[in-house]
Structure formats: structure tokens, C-alpha cells
Design a protein around this motif. Sequence first.
Motif, PDB file in Angstrom:
ATOM      1  N   THR A 157      15.384 -17.975  25.190  1.00  0.00           N
ATOM      2  CA  THR A 157      14.872 -17.094  24.131  1.00  0.00           C
ATOM      3  C   THR A 157      14.069 -17.903  23.119  1.00  0.00           C
ATOM      4  N   GLN A 158      14.558 -19.082  22.759  1.00  0.00           N
ATOM      5  CA  GLN A 158      13.842 -19.951  21.813  1.00  0.00           C
ATOM      6  C   GLN A 158      12.492 -20.376  22.393  1.00  0.00           C
ATOM      7  N   GLU A 159      12.482 -20.780  23.652  1.00  0.00           N
ATOM      8  CA  GLU A 159      11.232 -21.202  24.287  1.00  0.00           C
ATOM      9  C   GLU A 159      10.246 -20.053  24.372  1.00  0.00           C
ATOM     10  N   ARG A 160      10.727 -18.863  24.693  1.00  0.00           N
ATOM     11  CA  ARG A 160       9.850 -17.702  24.798  1.00  0.00           C
ATOM     12  C   ARG A 160       9.227 -17.363  23.440  1.00  0.00           C
ATOM     13  N   ALA A 161      10.031 -17.436  22.400  1.00  0.00           N
ATOM     14  CA  ALA A 161       9.518 -17.169  21.048  1.00  0.00           C
ATOM     15  C   ALA A 161       8.471 -18.216  20.661  1.00  0.00           C
ATOM     16  N   ALA A 162       8.745 -19.472  20.986  1.00  0.00           N
ATOM     17  CA  ALA A 162       7.802 -20.548  20.659  1.00  0.00           C
ATOM     18  C   ALA A 162       6.505 -20.403  21.450  1.00  0.00           C
ATOM     19  N   LEU A 163       6.597 -20.053  22.720  1.00  0.00           N
ATOM     20  CA  LEU A 163       5.397 -19.878  23.538  1.00  0.00           C
ATOM     21  C   LEU A 163       4.544 -18.711  23.033  1.00  0.00           C
ATOM     22  N   ALA A 164       5.195 -17.622  22.669  1.00  0.00           N
ATOM     23  CA  ALA A 164       4.450 -16.470  22.125  1.00  0.00           C
ATOM     24  C   ALA A 164       3.749 -16.851  20.823  1.00  0.00           C
ATOM     25  N   LEU A 165       4.446 -17.594  19.968  1.00  0.00           N
ATOM     26  CA  LEU A 165       3.862 -18.014  18.695  1.00  0.00           C
ATOM     27  C   LEU A 165       2.702 -18.988  18.929  1.00  0.00           C
ATOM     28  N   ALA A 166       2.843 -19.871  19.900  1.00  0.00           N
ATOM     29  CA  ALA A 166       1.762 -20.806  20.231  1.00  0.00           C
ATOM     30  C   ALA A 166       0.531 -20.058  20.738  1.00  0.00           C
ATOM     31  N   GLU A 167       0.749 -19.035  21.565  1.00  0.00           N
ATOM     32  CA  GLU A 167      -0.375 -18.244  22.060  1.00  0.00           C
ATOM     33  C   GLU A 167      -1.063 -17.504  20.913  1.00  0.00           C
ATOM     34  N   ALA A 168      -0.276 -16.962  19.992  1.00  0.00           N
ATOM     35  CA  ALA A 168      -0.854 -16.255  18.845  1.00  0.00           C
ATOM     36  C   ALA A 168      -1.621 -17.219  17.947  1.00  0.00           C
ATOM     37  N   THR A 169      -1.151 -18.442  17.830  1.00  0.00           N
ATOM     38  CA  THR A 169      -1.846 -19.453  17.035  1.00  0.00           C
ATOM     39  C   THR A 169      -3.166 -19.835  17.700  1.00  0.00           C
ATOM     40  N   THR A 170      -3.174 -19.843  19.016  1.00  0.00           N
ATOM     41  CA  THR A 170      -4.376 -20.211  19.758  1.00  0.00           C
ATOM     42  C   THR A 170      -5.422 -19.101  19.718  1.00  0.00           C
ATOM     43  N   HIS A 171      -4.977 -17.852  19.644  1.00  0.00           N
ATOM     44  CA  HIS A 171      -5.892 -16.699  19.553  1.00  0.00           C
ATOM     45  C   HIS A 171      -5.571 -15.903  18.283  1.00  0.00           C
ATOM     46  N   PRO A 172      -5.846 -16.466  17.107  1.00  0.00           N
ATOM     47  CA  PRO A 172      -5.444 -15.806  15.860  1.00  0.00           C
ATOM     48  C   PRO A 172      -6.184 -14.503  15.570  1.00  0.00           C
ATOM     49  N   ALA A 173      -7.291 -14.254  16.226  1.00  0.00           N
ATOM     50  CA  ALA A 173      -8.042 -13.020  15.969  1.00  0.00           C
ATOM     51  C   ALA A 173      -7.352 -11.791  16.556  1.00  0.00           C
ATOM     52  N   ASP A 174      -6.409 -11.995  17.473  1.00  0.00           N
ATOM     53  CA  ASP A 174      -5.670 -10.885  18.062  1.00  0.00           C
ATOM     54  C   ASP A 174      -4.493 -10.550  17.133  1.00  0.00           C
ATOM     55  N   ALA A 175      -4.747  -9.672  16.182  1.00  0.00           N
ATOM     56  CA  ALA A 175      -3.763  -9.352  15.146  1.00  0.00           C
ATOM     57  C   ALA A 175      -2.472  -8.772  15.717  1.00  0.00           C
ATOM     58  N   ALA A 176      -2.567  -7.923  16.711  1.00  0.00           N
ATOM     59  CA  ALA A 176      -1.372  -7.315  17.301  1.00  0.00           C
ATOM     60  C   ALA A 176      -0.505  -8.383  17.971  1.00  0.00           C
ATOM     61  N   LEU A 177      -1.138  -9.258  18.736  1.00  0.00           N
ATOM     62  CA  LEU A 177      -0.415 -10.364  19.373  1.00  0.00           C
ATOM     63  C   LEU A 177       0.252 -11.243  18.320  1.00  0.00           C
ATOM     64  N   GLN A 178      -0.475 -11.522  17.269  1.00  0.00           N
ATOM     65  CA  GLN A 178       0.038 -12.374  16.197  1.00  0.00           C
ATOM     66  C   GLN A 178       1.259 -11.741  15.528  1.00  0.00           C
ATOM     67  N   GLU A 179       1.169 -10.468  15.178  1.00  0.00           N
ATOM     68  CA  GLU A 179       2.285  -9.795  14.505  1.00  0.00           C
ATOM     69  C   GLU A 179       3.516  -9.705  15.402  1.00  0.00           C
TER      70      GLU A 179
END
Length: 188
Positions: free
Chosen positions: A121-143
Motif C-alpha cells: 500500500t505504501q509503495e502504491r501510494a508513493a508510485l501514484a504520487l511520483a506519477e502525479a509529480t511527473t505529470h502535474p498538469a493532470d489535476a485529477a491524477l494529482q488530487e
Amino acid sequence: MLDHTSAPARAATARRGAARPGEESRANGTEADRAHKRVYVDKRSPKAYHALTATAEAVRAVAQEAGLERTLVELVNLRVSQMNGCAYCLDVHTRAALREGETTRRLGVLAAWRDTEVFTTQERAALALAEATTHPADAALQEDAYATARRTLSEDEISAVIWVAVTINAFNRVSIMSKHPVRGVPRQ
């Protein structure tokens, strides 16, 4: 590639004039050669690169202080590098992850981490956050990623993951724009 010709030799070449059409200048190659070669920005601007590596060292310390496992940091480095298509960083961080004890199975499915059950669960949360950081223009993904991270990670862990992602994104761009090579012997 970098020009390893000495400054006096380059000056002498410049005084002699440009190479004749079709003839290669000793210092820089033909115009066509120069057009295809990349500047290794890390070598060309060492002060800036050293500042980036100092940032990476600080981020490594922040991640450790936050309690992030080194394998998790390498998973973030790899996922961001996959998204950016940085072969050089993928090579470096795959080897680092394996040294830290990561398995080839998990590395093999990292690009499709959402479709597996091999990440915590921790790794999945970190990976999702890393992806959102890499594509910050995707507001829905980021939130969505941030909400998941808030339920799973501490504030120190969130900060560390974001810094790891920011830093590897910067290194990816240096390597991609410089066309840092991945060398090795091809399999027969």
C-alpha cells in the motif's frame, strides 16, 4: 560527445580557418556531425550539475530520515524514468534497485503496477504520487494521488517522495537531452 581537444589546439584550428566542404575539422567535425552530436550538459556546465547532485544527496538524506526504504526510492526513480523514457536512468536505477534487494519480478511489472498485487500500500501510494509529480498538469491524477498519499503516508514521507520524483525528473531531462548512452554487450 565532448570535445577533448585542448584549448590551444582549438585556437590553432580556428586560426587556420574552417574545414573545406566535406572535410572534417579536427576540433568540431563537420557541420552535419555537430548537428547530430549532443552536448553533455552535465560536463559542459559542471557547476549546475554539481548543484543537482548535491540536491540528490540532500533528497536521499530526507528520504532516509522520513523512513523510506531504499528499494521504495529506487521504485520511484524507475517509474518516473519509465514515464520519461530515460534509458540511461533506467539502467542506473535498475542496477541500484537490484543491489538493494529488489526482485526482477517486481521490476518487470513496475510499468503496470496498478494491475498487480506485488506492491505494498505504501509503495502504491508513493508510485501514484511520483506519477502525479511527473505529470502535474493532470489535476485529477494529482488530487487522487495526493488523497491516497494522505491516507497512507506521513507528511515527511509525502514530502520525500515528491522530492525524489522532482529530482529524478531533473536527472532524466539532463540524460535525455544529452543522449547519455547505455553501453554494454548485446545478447547474441
